[in-house]
Design a protein around this motif. Structure first.
Motif, short mmCIF file in Angstrom:
data_model
loop_
_atom_site.label_atom_id
_atom_site.label_comp_id
_atom_site.label_asym_id
_atom_site.label_seq_id
_atom_site.Cartn_x
_atom_site.Cartn_y
_atom_site.Cartn_z
N ASP A 137 0.83 -1.21 0.00
CA ASP A 137 0.00 0.00 0.00
C ASP A 137 0.86 1.26 0.00
O ASP A 137 0.54 2.24 -0.66
CB ASP A 137 -0.99 0.00 1.16
N ARG A 144 -2.83 6.62 0.99
CA ARG A 144 -2.53 5.25 1.41
C ARG A 144 -3.82 4.53 1.78
O ARG A 144 -3.95 3.33 1.54
CB ARG A 144 -1.57 5.24 2.60
N ARG A 158 -5.01 1.05 0.27
CA ARG A 158 -5.36 -0.04 1.17
C ARG A 158 -6.75 -0.60 0.81
O ARG A 158 -6.94 -1.82 0.75
CB ARG A 158 -5.35 0.46 2.61
N PRO A 161 -2.62 -5.41 2.33
CA PRO A 161 -1.88 -4.15 2.19
C PRO A 161 -0.48 -4.22 2.79
O PRO A 161 0.42 -3.51 2.36
CB PRO A 161 -2.74 -3.14 2.96
#
Length: 136
Positions: free
Chosen positions: A18, A30, A34, A51
């Motif tokens: 991620d 992020r 994710r 992730p």
């Protein structure tokens, strides 16, 4: 290299997937990266992953980005967000992926000619007429 370097040392195991997707500007945050991984939109070496999957140089990542699907090979591991020109050097997109994206873009463009969007929203009378057409 220093400890605060944006490029991971070769001694390091790697970078979280991620974090790498965010650093190379595939996704804006992020959290979004994710969500895409958890939703099955990202495959690492042909398999669904988490992730927290540690990335390695040479691995292939298949991901959905907007309307497009991309298949890239990791060349450089970044753990901090990079400028766009630098971020594009971290991966190599496959020729088949590029070709498929171009074909899909042409198909979307051609489809928009057959289903144009109206200039403005229909008013109340026009909505009623549309509902009558759909229900009959």
């Amino acid at each position: 290299m220093t400890k605060n370097s944006s490029v991971s040392d070769e001694k390091n195991v790697g970078v979280r997937l991620d974090k790498w997707l965010w650093a190379t500007r595939f996704y804006k945050t992020r959290a979004l990266a994710r969500e895409m991984i958890q939703g099955g939109k990202v495959h690492y070496n042909g398999q669904r992953c988490k992730p927290s999957k540690i990335t390695e140089v040479g691995a292939t990542v298949k991901l959905a980005q907007g309307f497009d699907e991309k298949e890239v090979t990791i060349l450089v591991l970044f753990d901090k967000r990079q400028a766009a020109p630098v971020a594009h050097t971290a991966y190599l997109e496959s020729e088949s992926s590029i070709r498929k994206r171009e074909e899909n873009a042409i198909a979307r463009k051609n489809n928009s000619f057959f289903a144009p969007h109206p200039v403005n929203k229909p008013d109340k009378k026009q909505r009623r007429e549309l509902l009558k057409l759909k229900s009959s």
